[in-house]
Design an enzyme around this catalytic site. Structure first.
Site, short mmCIF file in Angstrom:
data_model
loop_
_atom_site.label_atom_id
_atom_site.label_comp_id
_atom_site.label_asym_id
_atom_site.label_seq_id
_atom_site.Cartn_x
_atom_site.Cartn_y
_atom_site.Cartn_z
N ASP A 5 -4.04 -2.95 2.95
CA ASP A 5 -3.23 -2.77 1.81
C ASP A 5 -3.61 -3.81 0.51
O ASP A 5 -3.41 -4.94 1.09
CB ASP A 5 -1.87 -2.84 2.15
CG ASP A 5 -0.64 -2.33 1.24
OD1 ASP A 5 -1.08 -1.38 0.36
OD2 ASP A 5 0.50 -2.65 1.35
N ASP A 23 -7.64 -3.18 -4.75
CA ASP A 23 -6.37 -3.34 -6.08
C ASP A 23 -7.08 -4.22 -7.07
O ASP A 23 -6.91 -5.34 -7.05
CB ASP A 23 -5.26 -3.76 -5.44
CG ASP A 23 -4.39 -4.02 -6.54
OD1 ASP A 23 -4.38 -3.44 -7.69
OD2 ASP A 23 -2.91 -4.18 -6.43
N GLU A 74 -6.34 1.89 -7.33
CA GLU A 74 -5.36 2.09 -8.21
C GLU A 74 -5.84 1.64 -9.54
O GLU A 74 -6.50 1.08 -10.00
CB GLU A 74 -4.31 0.96 -7.74
CG GLU A 74 -2.94 0.85 -8.67
CD GLU A 74 -2.06 -0.10 -8.15
OE1 GLU A 74 -1.85 -0.38 -7.00
OE2 GLU A 74 -1.13 -0.41 -9.24
N HIS A 87 7.38 -2.47 -5.98
CA HIS A 87 7.70 -2.92 -4.50
C HIS A 87 8.89 -3.64 -4.12
O HIS A 87 9.36 -4.03 -5.44
CB HIS A 87 6.22 -3.77 -4.26
CG HIS A 87 5.13 -3.20 -4.26
ND1 HIS A 87 3.88 -3.47 -5.28
CD2 HIS A 87 4.58 -2.39 -3.52
CE1 HIS A 87 2.96 -2.74 -4.80
NE2 HIS A 87 3.10 -2.21 -3.91
N GLY A 88 9.34 -3.73 -3.34
CA GLY A 88 10.38 -4.48 -2.78
C GLY A 88 11.73 -3.80 -3.09
O GLY A 88 11.81 -2.56 -3.24
N HIS A 141 3.25 3.81 -4.03
CA HIS A 141 3.60 2.61 -3.48
C HIS A 141 5.11 2.62 -3.70
O HIS A 141 5.64 3.01 -4.43
CB HIS A 141 2.79 1.53 -4.01
CG HIS A 141 1.27 1.55 -3.52
ND1 HIS A 141 0.93 0.31 -3.06
CD2 HIS A 141 0.36 2.29 -3.62
CE1 HIS A 141 -0.19 0.62 -2.43
NE2 HIS A 141 -0.72 1.79 -2.79
N GLY A 142 5.75 1.46 -3.03
CA GLY A 142 7.05 1.13 -3.35
C GLY A 142 8.09 2.22 -2.88
O GLY A 142 8.94 2.49 -3.64
N THR A 175 9.80 -2.44 2.96
CA THR A 175 10.93 -3.24 2.71
C THR A 175 12.12 -2.83 3.49
O THR A 175 12.90 -3.68 3.98
CB THR A 175 11.27 -3.53 1.17
OG1 THR A 175 9.89 -4.04 0.54
CG2 THR A 175 12.45 -4.25 0.92
P1 13P Z 1 8.18 -1.52 -0.37
O1 13P Z 1 7.95 -2.82 0.37
O2 13P Z 1 8.83 -1.34 -1.94
O3 13P Z 1 8.61 0.07 0.48
O4 13P Z 1 6.44 -0.77 -0.78
C1 13P Z 1 5.48 -1.13 0.26
C2 13P Z 1 4.39 -0.76 -0.43
O5 13P Z 1 4.16 -0.25 -1.53
C3 13P Z 1 3.23 -1.31 0.22
O6 13P Z 1 2.14 -1.36 -0.50
#
Ligand code: 13P
Length: 276
Positions: A83, A105, A135, A179-180, A207-208, A232
């Site tokens: 990743d 990336d 990406e 993310h996060g 993602h995210g 997350t």
């Molecule tokens: P989250 O941690 O926001 O769920 O996203 C994970 C991610 O996109 C890893 O590439």
């Protein structure tokens, strides 16, 4: 059963679902994810994030054999994926270790550099039989849940050009997720996603995935997303399981966290696979 990213996303495309792609910085994560996928009999993607090495959680060399072992022994198809590999040397190391999918990336680079390096990643991956995600546009910062301005969202025409020029197998696009933890409720650009899907042949990646509503998951899947990256909230579920408790043995704490993460991953896979 160990499979490539391309193979596993083909299953998702046939079923018009998204597969969960979960990060595994240590063994309890991997065990939780594989147990959840097996309990629901669903294919799954497990991922090592370069940023987790930078955070000191694990090196790719330590974690890759463990990930491959779980994939090879799983009763469901599993892709072992890198990743956000932000440099080509790191991607090369991942391919040598046996990853069956890698994300290069280059989203922080110019379009030309990103396209050039993504094409090199594809060339390297073809030698080992692995597949490549890349990406275009940008998710912004890798952590922190700060929504960036729309100017860095993926442009549909640029996405089509990028896929044609690089030969990648899956495209990560930016259309409002980050993310996060989200600082405020995410507002996703659905028309943009549909436009990208109409111009691009390869499966789309979001993602995210933590903090997105169930309705929005369903909407992005209907509009072509086939891989949802999610970390997350799974990790938070593990931490929450320990709140207010004292443990005499560390293994009791990690077993409690592992079980809570398994429940969280099962809930996510249920929505992604439309299992009701
Ligand atoms: P989250 O941690 O926001 O769920 O996203 C994970 C991610 O996109 C890893 O590439």
């Amino acid at each position: 059963m160990l499979v490539t990213l391309k193979e596993i996303l083909k299953i998702a495309e046939e079923k018009k679902i998204a597969l969960g792609a979960f990060n595994t910085p240590s063994m309890p994560y991997a065990r939780a994810i594989i147990a959840a996928a097996e309990a629901l009999n669903q294919p799954v993607i497990i991922m090592h994030a370069q940023v987790h090495e930078e955070m000191g959680l694990c090196t790719m060399e330590e974690v890759a054999p463990m990930m491959l072992w779980y994939a090879e022994h799983a009763k469901v198809p599993v892709c072992v994926h890198l990743d956000h590999g932000t440099d080509l040397d790191y991607v090369k190391r991942g391919l040598e270790l046996g990853f069956t999918g890698v994300m290069y990336d280059g989203s922080a680079l110019s379009y030309e550099e990103n396209a050039k390096n993504s094409a090199i990643a594809v060339e390297m991956a073809r030698k080992t039989g692995a597949s490549v995600e890349a990406e275009v546009g940008s998710m912004g910062s890798r952590e922190g849940g700060v929504q960036e301005d729309e100017s860095i969202y993926t442009d549909p025409d640029t996405a089509a050009k990028f896929v044609a020029e690089t030969g990648i197998d899956a495209l990560a696009c930016a259309f409002g997720t980050v993310h996060g933890f989200y600082a405020k409720e995410p507002k996703l650009d659905f028309p943009r996603l549909s436009k990208i899907d109409s111009l691009v042949e390869v499966p789309l990646v979001m993602h995210g995935g933590s903090g997105v509503s169930h309705a929005d998951y369903r909407e992005v899947i209907a509009r072509g997303v086939r891989k949802i990256n999610y970390y997350t909230y799974m990790s938070r579920a593990g931490a929450d399981a320990l709140n207010g408790q004292t443990f005499k043995q560390f293994h009791d704490a990690y077993v409690a966290a592992e079980k809570a993460m398994q429940r969280d991953v099962e809930a996510a896979i249920r929505v992604f696979a439309n299992l009701g």
